[in-house]
Design a protein around this motif. Structure first.
Motif, PDB file in Angstrom:
ATOM      1  N   PHE A 364      22.540  12.277  16.375  1.00  9.37           N
ATOM      2  CA  PHE A 364      23.372  11.502  15.465  1.00  9.37           C
ATOM      3  C   PHE A 364      23.666  10.152  16.111  1.00  9.37           C
ATOM      4  N   THR A 365      23.371   9.089  15.400  1.00  2.81           N
ATOM      5  CA  THR A 365      23.580   7.740  15.925  1.00  2.81           C
ATOM      6  C   THR A 365      24.776   7.101  15.229  1.00  2.81           C
ATOM      7  N   PHE A 366      25.705   6.597  16.045  1.00  2.00           N
ATOM      8  CA  PHE A 366      26.937   5.981  15.536  1.00  2.00           C
ATOM      9  C   PHE A 366      26.926   4.492  15.880  1.00  2.00           C
ATOM     10  N   ILE A 413      26.734  11.096  25.530  1.00  2.00           N
ATOM     11  CA  ILE A 413      25.873  10.094  24.896  1.00  2.00           C
ATOM     12  C   ILE A 413      24.455  10.320  25.418  1.00  2.00           C
ATOM     13  N   SER A 414      23.549  10.672  24.524  1.00  2.00           N
ATOM     14  CA  SER A 414      22.185  10.983  24.955  1.00  2.00           C
ATOM     15  C   SER A 414      21.257   9.774  24.852  1.00  2.00           C
ATOM     16  N   SER A 415      21.826   8.603  24.601  1.00  5.60           N
ATOM     17  CA  SER A 415      21.052   7.351  24.630  1.00  5.60           C
ATOM     18  C   SER A 415      21.547   6.523  25.807  1.00  5.60           C
ATOM     19  N   SER A 416      20.667   5.692  26.320  1.00  3.45           N
ATOM     20  CA  SER A 416      21.027   4.837  27.450  1.00  3.45           C
ATOM     21  C   SER A 416      21.252   3.408  26.974  1.00  3.45           C
ATOM     22  N   VAL A 429      26.883  -2.078  24.561  1.00  4.63           N
ATOM     23  CA  VAL A 429      26.181  -1.823  23.297  1.00  4.63           C
ATOM     24  C   VAL A 429      27.194  -1.416  22.229  1.00  4.63           C
ATOM     25  N   ASN A 430      26.768  -1.507  20.987  1.00  5.88           N
ATOM     26  CA  ASN A 430      27.628  -1.057  19.890  1.00  5.88           C
ATOM     27  C   ASN A 430      27.003   0.121  19.136  1.00  5.88           C
ATOM     28  N   ARG A 431      26.009   0.756  19.761  1.00  6.60           N
ATOM     29  CA  ARG A 431      25.417   1.957  19.172  1.00  6.60           C
ATOM     30  C   ARG A 431      25.269   3.034  20.242  1.00  6.60           C
ATOM     31  N   VAL A 432      25.626   4.243  19.867  1.00  5.55           N
ATOM     32  CA  VAL A 432      25.455   5.392  20.768  1.00  5.55           C
ATOM     33  C   VAL A 432      24.870   6.540  19.962  1.00  5.55           C
ATOM     34  N   SER A 433      24.052   7.350  20.626  1.00  4.30           N
ATOM     35  CA  SER A 433      23.485   8.540  19.992  1.00  4.30           C
ATOM     36  C   SER A 433      23.972   9.780  20.727  1.00  4.30           C
ATOM     37  N   CYS A 434      24.271  10.827  19.984  1.00  3.50           N
ATOM     38  CA  CYS A 434      24.722  12.091  20.549  1.00  3.50           C
ATOM     39  C   CYS A 434      23.833  13.204  20.006  1.00  3.50           C
ATOM     40  N   THR A 435      23.336  14.031  20.901  1.00  4.16           N
ATOM     41  CA  THR A 435      22.510  15.170  20.510  1.00  4.16           C
ATOM     42  C   THR A 435      23.417  16.388  20.411  1.00  4.16           C
ATOM     43  N   ILE A 436      23.605  16.908  19.186  1.00  3.45           N
ATOM     44  CA  ILE A 436      24.673  17.876  18.902  1.00  3.45           C
ATOM     45  C   ILE A 436      24.075  19.145  18.305  1.00  3.45           C
ATOM     46  N   ALA A 497      19.682  11.005  28.529  1.00  2.67           N
ATOM     47  CA  ALA A 497      20.107   9.615  28.708  1.00  2.67           C
ATOM     48  C   ALA A 497      19.694   9.083  30.069  1.00  2.67           C
ATOM     49  N   MET A 498      19.836   9.909  31.108  1.00 10.24           N
ATOM     50  CA  MET A 498      19.469   9.460  32.449  1.00 10.24           C
ATOM     51  C   MET A 498      17.969   9.189  32.547  1.00 10.24           C
ATOM     52  N   LEU A 499      17.161  10.050  31.908  1.00 12.79           N
ATOM     53  CA  LEU A 499      15.714   9.839  31.938  1.00 12.79           C
ATOM     54  C   LEU A 499      15.348   8.522  31.260  1.00 12.79           C
ATOM     55  N   GLU A 500      15.964   8.236  30.123  1.00 11.29           N
ATOM     56  CA  GLU A 500      15.707   6.966  29.431  1.00 11.29           C
ATOM     57  C   GLU A 500      16.089   5.789  30.319  1.00 11.29           C
TER      58      GLU A 500
END
Length: 610
Positions: A364-366, A413-416, A429-436, A497-500
């Motif tokens: 989910f991206t917010f 947050i699963s995005s970097s 940034v103003n966007r974050v993704s969460c893997t839920i 996120a760390m891998l990215e």
């Protein structure tokens, strides 16, 4: 004919008003309290071998304790309004001292609570001590009851207790001092407690016939009561969980501003008794001290007694905590020391995209109204309360966690964030993704996963803040030469996120991943499988959905992860290890790593305190 007026006093009404309780609650409470004990209550008390009880000392300060006997000798029901009690209390017990030192009838009030820890049944009584004497170290009391009330089983820890004769010893007795500094053993008694006994007092301005004491059992997960020191004083903080909304204890605190607490340790038999000046904190004042709590009780200690081996009880077998227990809520100062402080915000977040990853997991991206900075592996806190139709619940056995749900969620947050090579830092940034993952009883995860195929978007929620120190990057954004990520289920998300981030920064490292996943959660590994920095991936799938096999970089096992799997990691002792997953999973893996010879500074485990 009633001997006591049972209307709720101004303190109870004040708390009810602050908590927006319907105005007819006072009438309901009055009707539920009776002078005499119903037969089932008196019979219940006579079958107990332990009983919580409190009175006040000559200074009017409440002191609770637990008296112990046998189910045939501790309590005898003489009538529907009289209980005779015989018990051996350790020398130095503040309740015993208060009873025997009492010379004025106004100081002979008592309150008691019977709790059967084997089945979570409890009943309360209150009244006055008509007679007491100490013969051959046995305290005999005649208790005249004029208040009787049944209570619900919420927050009671199930445990089996048997009589066990101990040899008590007073370890500390500081009953009259503001300068209190509890040692680590006393703090340990508080931190292990999932059961406490809270004693309060109400002195009526109208009539002695409405004055009384109150004693209640409060429960929660171990550590639910927090402590801190400030300006030479020691404070304890008790969060208020959703209850029957009578607010008898908190109402007494509103009027008389005193309280006492008994902290039993059923493992060692130790008992810590404290008393002090109490106050209730609401809303912003409460949240400032203990984030995510809107009602707490704070007690400044003015005395304490610590007695080792005070309880003639032995815990047999494991304890079973109440399914209604909320997570431990930490003090703001504790969170700051843990590195869990966060930049708070009052802006909004908008859900703008959903990407399905497995049958039960989606990304989910917010989009936020502001730019935020966080480290790869950090978390975001979002508030969905305004989207949920919710009202007061007393009990909900089908979903007990919903009773105290504030609909605030903390997700990794699963995005970097993008990396700025010139400044050697990650950009805001103003966007974050969460893997839920969709949880069957998860109110918010169910809401989000119902928005399949992006229908119903955008969806607005409140953005509270970001934070987190669980990352493989140091302060200068360098990484160890050798890494080991160990993830259980959705605990893979910070590593995504760390891998990215590792790929962006082009840091040179050798990464090994051990993943305990189920079925199609294997699909979450795609980015790891295609990364050049990942030398080996092992997946442990006890569902056997994925057949055991081995490729160049992936090996699948149809079983749970084991100690030997860690020992098979190449160059294990020279790796920095990061663990994320369910609590027991992390504890097991951590113990295996310690056994394998890794040092504590080589291991970092994720945990959420919000």
């Amino acid at each position: 004919m009633r001997t006591k007026v049972h209307y709720q006093h101004e303190g109870e009404l004040h708390v009810q008003k602050k908590r927006h309780v319907p105005p007819n609650m006072s009438m309901i409470v009055s009707q539920m309290i009776s002078d005499d004990m119903p037969d089932q209550h008196s019979e219940f008390f006579t079958h107990l071998s332990y009983f919580g009880i409190c009175t006040v000392d000559l200074d009017g300060r409440p002191w609770p304790t637990i008296i112990v006997g046998s189910s045939t000798t501790l309590i005898r029901a003489v009538s529907e309004m009289q209980l005779d009690v015989s018990a051996v209390l350790p020398e130095g017990d503040p309740f015993l001292s208060s009873v025997m030192n009492t010379t004025n009838a106004t100081h002979r009030y008592f309150a008691g609570i019977g709790v059967d820890f084997s089945n979570r049944r409890r009943n309360k009584v209150a009244g006055y001590i008509a007679a007491s004497n100490l013969v051959d170290n046995i305290l005999n009391m005649s208790l005249i009851t004029n208040e009787s009330l049944g209570n619900c089983p919420k927050y009671i820890t199930v445990r089996r207790l048997e009589f066990y004769k101990r040899s008590p010893q007073v370890a500390a007795d500081h009953r009259h001092t503001d300068v209190i500094c509890l040692n680590q053993e006393c703090l340990g008694i508080i931190n292990q407690a999932s059961t406490i006994f809270l004693a309060t007092r109400h002195t009526s301005k109208v009539s002695n016939n409405t004055s009384d004491l109150g004693l209640n059992q409060r429960g929660g997960p171990p550590g639910f009561v927090r402590t801190y020191e400030e300006n030479g004083h020691t404070f304890i903080v008790i969060p208020d969980y959703s209850g029957n909304r009578f607010y008898q204890s908190l109402g007494n605190i509103e009027t008389d501003r005193v309280a006492g607490v008994a902290f039993p340790c059923f493992t060692t038999g130790d008992m810590l008794h404290v008393t002090g000046i109490a106050e209730n904190l609401y809303d912003d004042d409460a949240e400032c001290l203990m984030p995510r709590m809107t009602l707490i009780t704070r007690i400044k200690l003015t005395g304490y007694v610590w007695i080792k081996a005070a309880l003639n009880l032995m815990l047999v077998g494991p304890e079973q905590y109440s399914p209604y227990n909320p997570p431990v809520r930490y003090l703001a100062t504790e969170l700051e020391r843990m590195g869990r402080s966060l930049k708070t915000s009052t802006s909004n977040a908008k859900l703008i995209e959903i990407k399905k990853l497995t049958n039960h997991i989606s990304k989910f991206t917010f989009e936020l109204n502001e730019n935020v900075s966080f480290k790869p592996g950090g978390y975001v806190i979002l508030d969905f309360a305004h989207l949920i139709q919710h009202g007061y619940q007393h009990m909900n056995n089908s979903n007990p966690q919903s009773v105290n749900d504030d609909y605030i969620r903390t997700w990794t947050i699963s995005s970097s964030p993008p990396f700025n090579y010139d400044l050697n830092t990650f950009e805001p940034v103003n966007r974050v993704s969460c893997t839920i993952k969709h949880l069957p009883n998860g109110t918010i995860s169910s809401l989000l996963h119902s928005l399949s195929s992006n229908r119903g978007l955008p969806l607005d929620c409140k953005f509270i803040g970001v934070g987190g120190e669980f990352t493989c990057f140091d302060e200068t954004y360098q990484v160890p030469e050798k890494l080991l990520f160990i993830a259980g289920g959705i605990g893979l998300t910070p590593f995504i996120a760390m891998l990215e981030a590792l790929s962006q920064t082009k840091r040179t490292t050798d990464l090994v991943l051990l993943f305990s996943g189920r079925g199609d959660e294997k699909d979450l590994l795609q980015d790891f499988l295609s990364s050049s920095i990942v030398s080996n991936i092992s997946m442990f799938d006890s569902t056997r959905v994925n057949a055991s096999h081995k490729t160049n970089s992936l090996e699948v096992y149809n079983r749970r992860i084991q100690y030997d799997d860690l020992m098979n990691v190449s160059d294990l002792l020279n790796r920095q290890v990061y663990i994320c997953g369910p609590g027991q999973f992390m504890a097991d893996v951590n113990s295996w790593l310690n056994k394998a010879g890794l040092k504590s500074n080589q291991i970092k485990m994720e945990s959420f305190f919000f």
